[in-house]
Design a protein around this motif. Structure first.
Motif, PDB file in Angstrom:
ATOM      1  N   UNK A   8      -6.533  19.448  14.734  1.00  0.00           N
ATOM      2  CA  UNK A   8      -7.512  19.521  13.644  1.00  0.00           C
ATOM      3  C   UNK A   8      -6.799  19.613  12.542  1.00  0.00           C
ATOM      4  N   UNK A   9      -5.912  20.818  12.337  1.00  0.00           N
ATOM      5  CA  UNK A   9      -5.619  21.272  11.138  1.00  0.00           C
ATOM      6  C   UNK A   9      -4.503  20.166  10.589  1.00  0.00           C
ATOM      7  N   UNK A  10      -3.762  19.283  11.343  1.00  0.00           N
ATOM      8  CA  UNK A  10      -2.716  18.217  10.717  1.00  0.00           C
ATOM      9  C   UNK A  10      -3.775  17.322  10.151  1.00  0.00           C
ATOM     10  N   UNK A  11      -4.737  16.938  10.954  1.00  0.00           N
ATOM     11  CA  UNK A  11      -5.509  15.771  10.240  1.00  0.00           C
ATOM     12  C   UNK A  11      -6.231  16.267   8.964  1.00  0.00           C
ATOM     13  N   UNK A  12      -6.674  17.382   9.100  1.00  0.00           N
ATOM     14  CA  UNK A  12      -7.409  17.877   7.769  1.00  0.00           C
ATOM     15  C   UNK A  12      -6.307  18.045   6.673  1.00  0.00           C
ATOM     16  N   UNK A  13      -5.069  18.521   6.808  1.00  0.00           N
ATOM     17  CA  UNK A  13      -4.256  18.672   5.792  1.00  0.00           C
ATOM     18  C   UNK A  13      -3.657  17.356   5.136  1.00  0.00           C
ATOM     19  N   UNK A  14      -3.659  16.128   6.260  1.00  0.00           N
ATOM     20  CA  UNK A  14      -3.230  15.035   5.691  1.00  0.00           C
ATOM     21  C   UNK A  14      -4.235  14.455   4.813  1.00  0.00           C
ATOM     22  N   UNK A  15      -5.548  14.390   5.296  1.00  0.00           N
ATOM     23  CA  UNK A  15      -6.693  13.841   4.722  1.00  0.00           C
ATOM     24  C   UNK A  15      -6.909  14.458   3.052  1.00  0.00           C
ATOM     25  N   UNK A  16      -6.955  15.775   3.135  1.00  0.00           N
ATOM     26  CA  UNK A  16      -7.272  16.570   2.004  1.00  0.00           C
ATOM     27  C   UNK A  16      -6.268  17.527   1.349  1.00  0.00           C
ATOM     28  N   UNK A  17      -5.000  17.446   1.810  1.00  0.00           N
ATOM     29  CA  UNK A  17      -3.919  18.212   1.019  1.00  0.00           C
ATOM     30  C   UNK A  17      -4.527  19.673   0.903  1.00  0.00           C
ATOM     31  N   UNK A  18      -5.021  20.567   2.002  1.00  0.00           N
ATOM     32  CA  UNK A  18      -5.714  21.666   1.793  1.00  0.00           C
ATOM     33  C   UNK A  18      -4.646  22.784   1.383  1.00  0.00           C
ATOM     34  N   UNK A  19      -3.209  22.391   1.569  1.00  0.00           N
ATOM     35  CA  UNK A  19      -2.247  23.447   1.214  1.00  0.00           C
ATOM     36  C   UNK A  19      -2.173  23.813  -0.388  1.00  0.00           C
ATOM     37  N   UNK A  20      -2.581  22.689  -1.020  1.00  0.00           N
ATOM     38  CA  UNK A  20      -2.761  22.846  -2.446  1.00  0.00           C
ATOM     39  C   UNK A  20      -4.245  23.138  -3.043  1.00  0.00           C
ATOM     40  N   UNK A  21      -5.004  23.679  -2.340  1.00  0.00           N
ATOM     41  CA  UNK A  21      -6.400  23.671  -2.966  1.00  0.00           C
ATOM     42  C   UNK A  21      -7.081  24.988  -2.588  1.00  0.00           C
ATOM     43  N   UNK A  22      -8.144  25.237  -2.979  1.00  0.00           N
ATOM     44  CA  UNK A  22      -9.141  26.280  -2.743  1.00  0.00           C
ATOM     45  C   UNK A  22     -10.348  25.626  -2.097  1.00  0.00           C
ATOM     46  N   UNK A  49      -6.211  28.233  -0.038  1.00  0.00           N
ATOM     47  CA  UNK A  49      -6.806  29.476  -0.080  1.00  0.00           C
ATOM     48  C   UNK A  49      -8.432  29.209   0.146  1.00  0.00           C
ATOM     49  N   UNK A  50      -8.939  30.288   0.776  1.00  0.00           N
ATOM     50  CA  UNK A  50     -10.440  29.975   1.107  1.00  0.00           C
ATOM     51  C   UNK A  50     -11.237  31.188   0.173  1.00  0.00           C
ATOM     52  N   UNK A  51     -12.223  30.582  -0.422  1.00  0.00           N
ATOM     53  CA  UNK A  51     -13.142  31.379  -1.252  1.00  0.00           C
ATOM     54  C   UNK A  51     -14.197  31.933  -0.335  1.00  0.00           C
ATOM     55  N   UNK A  52     -14.163  32.712   0.442  1.00  0.00           N
ATOM     56  CA  UNK A  52     -14.900  33.008   1.500  1.00  0.00           C
ATOM     57  C   UNK A  52     -16.367  33.409   0.886  1.00  0.00           C
TER      58      UNK A  52
END
Length: 296
Positions: free
Chosen positions: A156-170, A195-198
């Motif tokens: 799931x994490x790999x799919x999400x990163x590929x789709x949304x580039x979460x590593x560079x986002x908040x 980064x997660x703005x909780x």
């Protein structure tokens, strides 16, 4: 080691000062998050939690619930977040879920006499596995709890990163630990190094405070809760900085219009969080306002 914990440790080593979590105006860098997880894991180990246990705990809308889940994974235990506010007691819900024990908010751990077994529908064969056990998703066909083992979580994490580039986002983290959406707006960004703005306590905030947070956050991706946009005070708000809005519960026409107006610069993604293939249907705001949901 659990892949999500291994990822957090690697981010703490490479980027110790990068913000992992923002909670109530405080930043928690990856190094601090790793230390919090390690401290909590040692405390839980002393209380008798061991690898292979399925542990229920109160999934309160706070930072502690995130740390508790990660600490259980660090020990090789499975986390079963439980919301006690809705119905029943923590102990009763933990026993019904088949947990080996449950943690009280104060930290005490009580082992049950019920053997911990994965749901009958699970493909998990071994017992010594760190998983996330979530209640049935009310938007899907009713059934047993969802048992997400290490491999499923990593995919799931790999799919999400590929789709949304979460590593560079908040990402704006609205989902509490027992909600399926937390896979995308909490765990996937942390595993990717984002980064997660909780904002899991959004239900207790007044509309004015919520709108201010939405306007001031650095986040540009959110898993939207249609109920938020049914509140009259929110319907006039506009949040142009958001680039991606994920919708897992397709709202009625007036709510779709309000959401399209609130996020005029975003792409709306209709998705089933637990779909094995990660299927999504994308809409521009105008299309989202007028289109009926499609079959995923």
């Amino acid at each position: 080691m659990h892949p999500l914990i291994a990822a957090i440790r690697e981010h703490a080593r490479q980027h110790p000062g990068k913000a992992a979590l923002r909670w109530r105006c405080n930043d928690y860098p990856y190094a601090a998050l790793e230390a919090m997880i390690d401290t909590r894991a040692r405390a839980l180990q002393l209380k008798g939690i061991r690898a292979g246990d399925v542990v229920g705990f109160d999934a309160a809308p706070c930072l502690d619930a995130v740390v508790d889940t990660a600490a259980l994974w660090a020990l090789g235990a499975s986390a079963t977040p439980i919301t006690t506010a809705a119905s029943g007691t923590l102990a009763g819900n933990a026993i019904r879920s088949g947990a080996a024990g449950f943690m009280y908010p104060g930290g005490d751990y009580v082992r049950t006499s019920v053997p911990a077994n994965p749901p009958a529908s699970s493909s998990v064969k071994q017992t010594n596995i760190a998983a996330l056990v979530l209640p049935s998703d009310p938007t899907r066909t009713a059934g047993s709890a969802t048992w997400l083992d290490e491999e499923k979580l990593q995919r799931f994490v790999l799919r999400a990163e590929k789709r949304f580039t979460l590593s560079a986002r908040t990402v704006l983290g609205l989902s509490t630990s027992e909600q399926h959406h937390s896979l995308l707006d909490v765990w996937a960004p942390l595993a990717a190094g984002g980064t997660v703005d909780l904002l899991t306590d959004h239900g207790s905030l007044q509309c004015a405070s919520l709108i201010q947070h939405f306007r001031e956050t650095e986040a540009d991706l959110v898993v939207a809760d249609p109920a938020f946009f049914r509140r009259a005070a929110v319907r006039e708000a506009v949040f142009p900085q958001f680039r991606d809005v994920l919708v897992t519960v397709y709202p009625d026409s007036p709510t779709r219009t309000a959401m399209a107006d609130a996020f005029p610069c975003a792409i709306f993604h209709q998705t089933d969080i637990l779909a094995g293939d990660g299927t999504m249907i994308d809409y521009c705001p105008a299309e989202f306002a007028r289109e009926l949901p499609q079959e995923l």
